[in-house]
Design an enzyme around this catalytic site. Structure first.
Site, short mmCIF file in Angstrom:
data_model
loop_
_atom_site.label_atom_id
_atom_site.label_comp_id
_atom_site.label_asym_id
_atom_site.label_seq_id
_atom_site.Cartn_x
_atom_site.Cartn_y
_atom_site.Cartn_z
N ARG A 21 0.83 -1.20 0.00
CA ARG A 21 0.00 0.00 0.00
C ARG A 21 0.86 1.26 0.00
O ARG A 21 0.59 2.20 -0.70
CB ARG A 21 -0.98 0.03 1.18
CG ARG A 21 -2.05 1.12 0.99
CD ARG A 21 -2.96 1.28 2.20
NE ARG A 21 -2.18 1.63 3.36
CZ ARG A 21 -2.06 0.90 4.45
NH1 ARG A 21 -2.72 -0.23 4.57
NH2 ARG A 21 -1.29 1.29 5.44
N TYR B 282 -10.19 23.24 -14.07
CA TYR B 282 -10.87 21.96 -14.26
C TYR B 282 -12.11 21.91 -13.36
O TYR B 282 -12.02 22.07 -12.15
CB TYR B 282 -9.91 20.82 -13.94
CG TYR B 282 -10.51 19.47 -14.15
CD1 TYR B 282 -10.74 18.99 -15.44
CD2 TYR B 282 -10.86 18.67 -13.09
CE1 TYR B 282 -11.30 17.75 -15.63
CE2 TYR B 282 -11.42 17.42 -13.28
CZ TYR B 282 -11.64 16.98 -14.56
OH TYR B 282 -12.20 15.75 -14.75
N ASP C 271 -1.43 22.81 -11.43
CA ASP C 271 -2.02 21.70 -12.20
C ASP C 271 -1.45 21.81 -13.61
O ASP C 271 -1.85 22.66 -14.39
CB ASP C 271 -3.55 21.82 -12.20
CG ASP C 271 -4.22 20.68 -12.97
OD1 ASP C 271 -3.54 20.02 -13.78
OD2 ASP C 271 -5.44 20.48 -12.77
N LYS D 86 -4.35 11.90 -18.59
CA LYS D 86 -4.34 12.68 -19.83
C LYS D 86 -3.02 12.45 -20.58
O LYS D 86 -2.75 11.33 -20.97
CB LYS D 86 -4.60 14.15 -19.50
CG LYS D 86 -5.76 14.36 -18.49
CD LYS D 86 -7.11 13.94 -19.03
CE LYS D 86 -8.20 13.91 -17.96
NZ LYS D 86 -8.35 15.11 -17.15
C1 LIG Z 1 -8.80 15.45 -15.90
C2 LIG Z 1 -8.22 16.59 -15.15
C3 LIG Z 1 -8.17 16.59 -13.76
C4 LIG Z 1 -8.73 15.43 -12.93
O1 LIG Z 1 -7.97 14.27 -13.13
P1 LIG Z 1 -8.61 12.77 -13.03
O2 LIG Z 1 -7.46 11.91 -13.42
O3 LIG Z 1 -9.76 12.72 -13.97
O4 LIG Z 1 -9.02 12.58 -11.62
C5 LIG Z 1 -7.57 17.67 -13.13
N1 LIG Z 1 -7.10 18.73 -13.83
C6 LIG Z 1 -7.13 18.76 -15.17
C7 LIG Z 1 -6.58 19.94 -15.89
C8 LIG Z 1 -7.70 17.69 -15.88
O5 LIG Z 1 -7.76 17.75 -17.22
#
Ligand SMILES: *Cc1c(COP(=O)(O)O)cnc(C)c1O
Length: 380
Positions: free
Chosen positions: A53, A105, A178, A203
């Site tokens: 874990r 997001y 982010d 992504k």
């Molecule tokens: C998709 C996304 C998220 C969230 O990520 P998940 O893997 O879907 O939990 C956060 N920030 C951005 C810019 C995203 O495109």
């Protein structure tokens, strides 16, 4: 085992840091599904691990690679981008003030508001592209954490990371970026002064629409980082070993994928910039974009694979155009090898700040002529 520091990030990614797995000298790593590890007769752990874990060997190579690409001290994988962001938010003191961008997001924005309503944090918002306004908000609020997303979903506004970090430092405010959309290929927030980078690895890092994963990277080891680590180890939101393996496999082609997507996105933006069927093309790579100069300074080698078209004729025309697309697939998410289109306002639902005539495009690595022809026929 680690490759020399002087190698370019393209090389480090392509070779997964050049790690070779023993005993067979595997070029591609093995998958490590073990949940537990043998204890020797004397009570020691000869493999150095106790339980998966918090100590899964399945993460080592992808985490080391991501830390190297971001120029960070350490990276941690999570089972989603949201889990990564949550681990960092939960590492803050209870009730800590978080200053977040108005455009970001959508699910994370809603989660910040919900966590604020529950009293875990206290969220305030700033205008993404307004550096002077952001500095004033930092001065007035002295937040614990500044959250940045640039270019930001779904209008691709640009925040000046270096200027924001310089202002945040005056108040001891931590900065998290982010960086899902630019990826380390185009922007390295830690070098611009940020403390943390967060990725939805779902992504571009994975890039094939077949893994949900997330990551955090820190510039240096701090008590906040140790709490984020604990949040994974004890909170228990951990990525599976097969997903970690697929993620590393995807990261090996990160650089050519992101470069191709960026070049194609720029070509699409240029092709429709003056098209009367399109009210506006939102893309930081166009000189007409208000964030172009900042983006040109902080993004290297491209402006990313994400753009938006505001369709002349409004919401109905935008939805109809999306319905006629054939090469672009209608789906949420972004950053994969196949191109996706989304009418963002209807996905975000009530309260959405997204213009209703906006189609979000995630440009993949198909032939750009096919993508332009598809948009051309769909616009009618
Ligand atoms: C998709 C996304 C998220 C969230 O990520 P998940 O893997 O879907 O939990 C956060 N920030 C951005 C810019 C995203 O495109």
């Amino acid at each position: 085992m680690t490759a020399p520091k002087s190698l370019s990030p393209d090389t480090l990614a392509a070779q997964g840091l050049g790690w070779i797995t023993q005993p067979h000298h595997d070029i591609a790593p093995a998958i490590h599904p073990a949940s537990t590890f043998e204890r020797a007769g004397d009570g020691s752990y000869p493999g150095g691990r106790v339980y998966s874990r918090d100590q899964s060997p399945a993460y080592d190579q992808a985490e080391a690679l991501l830390a190297a690409l971001e120029g960070g001290h350490q990276a941690l994988l999570f089972p989603s981008g949201m889990a990564a962001a949550t681990a960092l938010l939960q590492a803050l003191e209870p009730g800590a003030r978080v200053l977040a961008p108005r455009a970001m997001y959508w699910a994370l924005r809603n989660w910040l508001i919900e966590l604020s309503a529950r009293g875990h944090i206290a969220v305030e918002f700033y205008d993404n592209a307004d550096t002077a306004g952001l500095t004033m908000a930092l001065d007035a609020l002295r937040p614990r954490l500044l959250w940045i997303e640039t270019p930001a979903n779904p209008t691709w506004e640009v925040t000046d990371i270096a200027a924001a970090c310089a202002a945040a430092r005056r108040y001891g405010t931590l900065v998290a970026v982010d960086s899902t959309v630019p990826t380390p290929v185009l922007t390295r927030p830690l070098a611009l002064g940020a403390d943390f980078v967060m990725h939805s690895a779902t992504k571009y890092l994975n890039g094939h629409s077949d893994v949900v994963a997330g990551a955090l990277v820190c510039r240096e080891d701090t008590p906040t980082w140790q709490r984020a680590r604990q949040n994974r180890a004890l909170g228990g939101a951990v990525l599976g070993p097969f997903e970690a393996w697929l993620l590393l496999r995807g990261m090996r082609t990160l650089y050519p994928r992101v470069r191709q997507a960026s070049a194609s996105a720029l070509a699409i933006a240029r092709a429709f910039e003056r098209d009367p069927r399109v009210a506006a093309v939102l893309y930081p790579g166009l000189p007409s974009h208000p964030g172009h100069a900042v983006a040109a300074a902080q993004m290297q080698g491209g402006f990313g694979g994400m753009l938006a078209l505001r369709v002349a004729g409004g919401e109905g025309a935008a939805i109809a155009a999306a319905g006629r697309l054939q090469v672009f697939k209608r789906a949420t998410s972004l950053g994969s090898v196949e191109s996706l289109v989304e009418h963002r306002a209807s996905v975000e639902g009530p309260g959405s700040l997204c213009p209703p005539d906006l189609l979000r495009l995630s440009v993949g690595i198909e032939a750009v002529e096919d993508l332009i022809a598809d948009l051309d026929q769909a616009l009618g």
